[in-house]
Design an enzyme around this catalytic site. Structure first.
Site, PDB file in Angstrom:
ATOM      1  N   LYS A   1     -21.295  -7.108   3.428  1.00  0.00           N
ATOM      2  CA  LYS A   1     -19.776  -6.588   2.792  1.00  0.00           C
ATOM      3  C   LYS A   1     -20.224  -5.331   1.937  1.00  0.00           C
ATOM      4  O   LYS A   1     -21.548  -5.199   1.718  1.00  0.00           O
ATOM      5  CB  LYS A   1     -19.214  -7.483   1.911  1.00  0.00           C
ATOM      6  CG  LYS A   1     -17.793  -7.343   1.573  1.00  0.00           C
ATOM      7  CD  LYS A   1     -17.193  -7.944   2.549  1.00  0.00           C
ATOM      8  CE  LYS A   1     -15.586  -7.823   2.572  1.00  0.00           C
ATOM      9  NZ  LYS A   1     -14.755  -8.820   3.483  1.00  0.00           N
TER      10      LYS A   1
HETATM   11  P1  NAD Z   1      -4.865  -4.628   2.303  1.00  0.00           P
HETATM   12  O1  NAD Z   1      -5.481  -3.664   1.461  1.00  0.00           O
HETATM   13  O2  NAD Z   1      -4.419  -4.146   3.514  1.00  0.00           O
HETATM   14  O3  NAD Z   1      -3.848  -5.554   1.293  1.00  0.00           O
HETATM   15  C1  NAD Z   1      -3.954  -6.101   0.242  1.00  0.00           C
HETATM   16  C2  NAD Z   1      -2.696  -6.476  -0.360  1.00  0.00           C
HETATM   17  O4  NAD Z   1      -2.876  -7.266  -1.499  1.00  0.00           O
HETATM   18  C3  NAD Z   1      -1.821  -5.225  -0.634  1.00  0.00           C
HETATM   19  O5  NAD Z   1      -0.543  -5.540  -0.326  1.00  0.00           O
HETATM   20  C4  NAD Z   1      -1.822  -5.231  -2.183  1.00  0.00           C
HETATM   21  O6  NAD Z   1      -0.696  -4.777  -2.921  1.00  0.00           O
HETATM   22  C5  NAD Z   1      -1.995  -6.864  -2.555  1.00  0.00           C
HETATM   23  N1  NAD Z   1      -2.761  -7.170  -3.648  1.00  0.00           N
HETATM   24  C6  NAD Z   1      -3.774  -6.624  -4.352  1.00  0.00           C
HETATM   25  N2  NAD Z   1      -3.768  -6.855  -5.478  1.00  0.00           N
HETATM   26  C7  NAD Z   1      -2.928  -7.968  -5.788  1.00  0.00           C
HETATM   27  C8  NAD Z   1      -2.695  -8.665  -6.850  1.00  0.00           C
HETATM   28  N3  NAD Z   1      -3.428  -8.866  -7.852  1.00  0.00           N
HETATM   29  N4  NAD Z   1      -1.709  -9.553  -6.789  1.00  0.00           N
HETATM   30  C9  NAD Z   1      -0.938  -9.627  -5.514  1.00  0.00           C
HETATM   31  N5  NAD Z   1      -1.160  -8.843  -4.521  1.00  0.00           N
HETATM   32  C10 NAD Z   1      -2.196  -7.947  -4.839  1.00  0.00           C
HETATM   33  O7  NAD Z   1      -6.146  -5.649   2.326  1.00  0.00           O
HETATM   34  P2  NAD Z   1      -6.163  -6.562   4.004  1.00  0.00           P
HETATM   35  O8  NAD Z   1      -7.107  -6.065   4.742  1.00  0.00           O
HETATM   36  O9  NAD Z   1      -4.921  -7.252   4.196  1.00  0.00           O
HETATM   37  O10 NAD Z   1      -7.142  -7.787   3.209  1.00  0.00           O
HETATM   38  C11 NAD Z   1      -6.425  -8.777   2.163  1.00  0.00           C
HETATM   39  C12 NAD Z   1      -7.304 -10.035   2.154  1.00  0.00           C
HETATM   40  O11 NAD Z   1      -7.637 -10.369   3.314  1.00  0.00           O
HETATM   41  C13 NAD Z   1      -8.507  -9.788   1.477  1.00  0.00           C
HETATM   42  O12 NAD Z   1      -9.028 -10.814   0.805  1.00  0.00           O
HETATM   43  C14 NAD Z   1      -9.539  -9.348   2.536  1.00  0.00           C
HETATM   44  O13 NAD Z   1     -11.072  -9.541   2.422  1.00  0.00           O
HETATM   45  C15 NAD Z   1      -9.051 -10.670   3.654  1.00  0.00           C
HETATM   46  N6  NAD Z   1      -9.387 -10.438   4.853  1.00  0.00           N
HETATM   47  C16 NAD Z   1      -9.072  -9.196   5.703  1.00  0.00           C
HETATM   48  C17 NAD Z   1      -9.661  -8.989   6.900  1.00  0.00           C
HETATM   49  C18 NAD Z   1      -9.087  -7.934   7.644  1.00  0.00           C
HETATM   50  O14 NAD Z   1      -9.034  -8.010   9.085  1.00  0.00           O
HETATM   51  N7  NAD Z   1      -8.304  -6.875   7.187  1.00  0.00           N
HETATM   52  C19 NAD Z   1     -10.075 -10.102   7.687  1.00  0.00           C
HETATM   53  C20 NAD Z   1     -10.468 -10.987   6.689  1.00  0.00           C
HETATM   54  C21 NAD Z   1     -10.094 -11.474   5.441  1.00  0.00           C
END
Ligand code: NAD
Length: 423
Positions: free
Chosen positions: A111
């Site tokens: 990461k």
């Molecule tokens: P992103 O940046 O696209 O979206 C994050 C979202 O969370 C946004 O809408 C933001 O406003 C919201 N957010 C942030 N802080 C917050 C809070 N305190 N309360 C409520 N909402 C909040 O990120 P993403 O890629 O969608 O990732 C989201 C989660 O999924 C993370 O935990 C990431 O590690 C996990 N994840 C992502 C992927 C991927 O392919 N992008 C894969 C596996 C896991």
């Protein structure tokens, strides 16, 4: 913003170590193997100097952690967030190791992150920050070493800049250096929605176990980014009633169901950075969303949002962890004791890394698959992994999280034992 509130109590790193210990007890691992698995293989901290548009020089801190590469190259996302810390990145890297092992793909865990609020950067500043961070990582990244991908606040454009920076330094194009990049430069069909689709397949498997149909359930989703917004869309299309969604600025609730497409149209039309301005629903806070009377809760934002001090508010009987590490160990125990079916992060959101693996394979072979091929192969991987975890949980009387951790950690421990120790 309620980020401080959301992230208090057990840190992600403490949670990851707790889960490792629990699984190591079930596996009967000796202290040496426990220490080996608890230790990141490699930790790099870099200074990332960036020229701001007004001429000032500003220095940001970046990290990249390789937790374990015994089963293959390190794989994991890059996060831009003001609250990124080394401990958080270590935890996320460790979970990546177990996740790849749970779904049986030949990667280790990594990461990365930069301590920055990207909303304060212009596009030019974001590009310079990304390119300099990538340049600082050059000694440890590469298609055979470590393959970054998008995570919170990074996207396909950020991956394109990293791919370009790496390629320029090599003197030729190296598409396999990152995944989650645009199709035009070697990205995979089906990668964009892969994490969310995997979450949906896991939810369907969980519903089947409970004798429910998608149309029987109401769903609340916390986080409306790349993953959360796609989950909302897919579940709505599959017949679930998505009644609430939120982002960092707040959320909206409509007991009759939200239309994610209308919500996205509203955001595009108004340029609103948040879902909370959507007029077709009532405004709610993130805390209120957690406590809604819904059947399914899907955290899709950050770690540590379901904690000992708010778990009693959770009414959902199924939780599918799209986010990494959203549930602290204390809250996890309460949910399990209550009979809530928690599909853990290392299984639930593994659709993303699975299609990232497919993207890497396609890049290396320079031979690309159709969206159907990608989708079908990913679905098979996810359903098989779910069945394996669920069967093991039932056989051994474990929670889904414990079962997934034991399977993943067991495979990594086996790989260590089989390879032996150098020298
Ligand atoms: P992103 O940046 O696209 O979206 C994050 C979202 O969370 C946004 O809408 C933001 O406003 C919201 N957010 C942030 N802080 C917050 C809070 N305190 N309360 C409520 N909402 C909040 O990120 P993403 O890629 O969608 O990732 C989201 C989660 O999924 C993370 O935990 C990431 O590690 C996990 N994840 C992502 C992927 C991927 O392919 N992008 C894969 C596996 C896991």
């Amino acid at each position: 913003m309620s980020e401080t509130l959301l992230r208090e109590e057990t840190s992600a790193w403490e949670a990851a170590l707790f889960q490792l210990e629990e699984a190591a007890d079930v596996l009967g691992l000796d202290q040496g193997m426990r220490d080996l698995l608890a230790s990141p293989k490699r930790v790099l901290t870099v200074a990332v100097p960036v020229r701001r548009d007004d001429g000032r020089l500003e220095v940001f801190t970046g990290y990249r952690v390789h937790h374990n590469v015994t089963r293959g190259p390190a794989k994991g996302g890059i996060r831009y967030h003001p609250m990124v810390s080394l401990d958080e990145i270590k935890a996320l890297a460790m979970w990546m190791t177990w996740k790849c092992a749970v779904v049986g793909i030949p990667f280790g865990g990594a990461k990365g992150g930069v301590v920055v609020d990207p909303t304060t950067l212009s596009r030019g500043e974001l590009e310079r920050l990304t390119r300099r961070y990538a340049a600082e990582l050059l000694p440890i990244i590469g298609p055979e070493k470590d393959i970054p991908a998008p995570d919170v606040n990074t996207d396909d454009q950020v991956m394109a800049w990293i791919m370009d920076t790496f390629s320029v330094n090599q003197g030729y194009s190296v598409p396999g250096i990152v995944t989650g990049k645009p199709i035009a430069i070697g990205g995979s069909e089906g990668r964009r929605g892969a994490t969310a689709l995997g979450v949906m397949y896991c939810l369907f498997m969980a519903l089947r176990e409970r004798g429910l149909q998608p149309s029987d359930v109401t769903v609340a989703i916390q986080g409306y980014g790349k993953v959360g917004s796609a989950v909302a869309l897919f579940l709505h299309d599959a017949g679930c009633k998505v009644v609430a969604v939120s982002d960092v600025r707040g959320g909206v609730h409509n007991a009759r169901g939200l239309n994610p497409q209308a919500l996205s149209r509203h955001r595009r039309a108004t340029g609103s950075p948040t879902v909370s301005t959507y007029p077709g629903a009532d405004r709610i806070s993130n805390e209120e969303l957690v406590g809604l009377d819904v059947d399914v809760f899907i955290p899709a934002a950050l770690e540590g949002v379901i904690r000992g001090d708010n778990v009693d508010q959770v009414k959902a009987s199924i939780m599918v962890e799209a986010a990494n590490g959203p549930t602290t160990p204390a809250a996890d125990k309460v949910l399990n004791d209550r009979g809530c079916l928690v599909v853990p992060d290392v299984l639930a959101n593994a659709g993303g890394v699975t299609v990232s693996y497919f993207e890497w394979v396609q890049d290396i072979q320079a031979y690309f698959w159709s969206e159907d091929q990608v989708g079908q192969r990913m679905r098979r991987v996810m359903e098989r992994a779910y069945e394996e975890v669920s069967a093991f949980a039932q056989e051994r009387g474990l929670s889904m999280r414990q079962a997934a951790q034991v399977i993943g950690i067991g495979r990594v421990a086996d790989a260590h034992a089989t390879r032996g120790l150098f020298p």
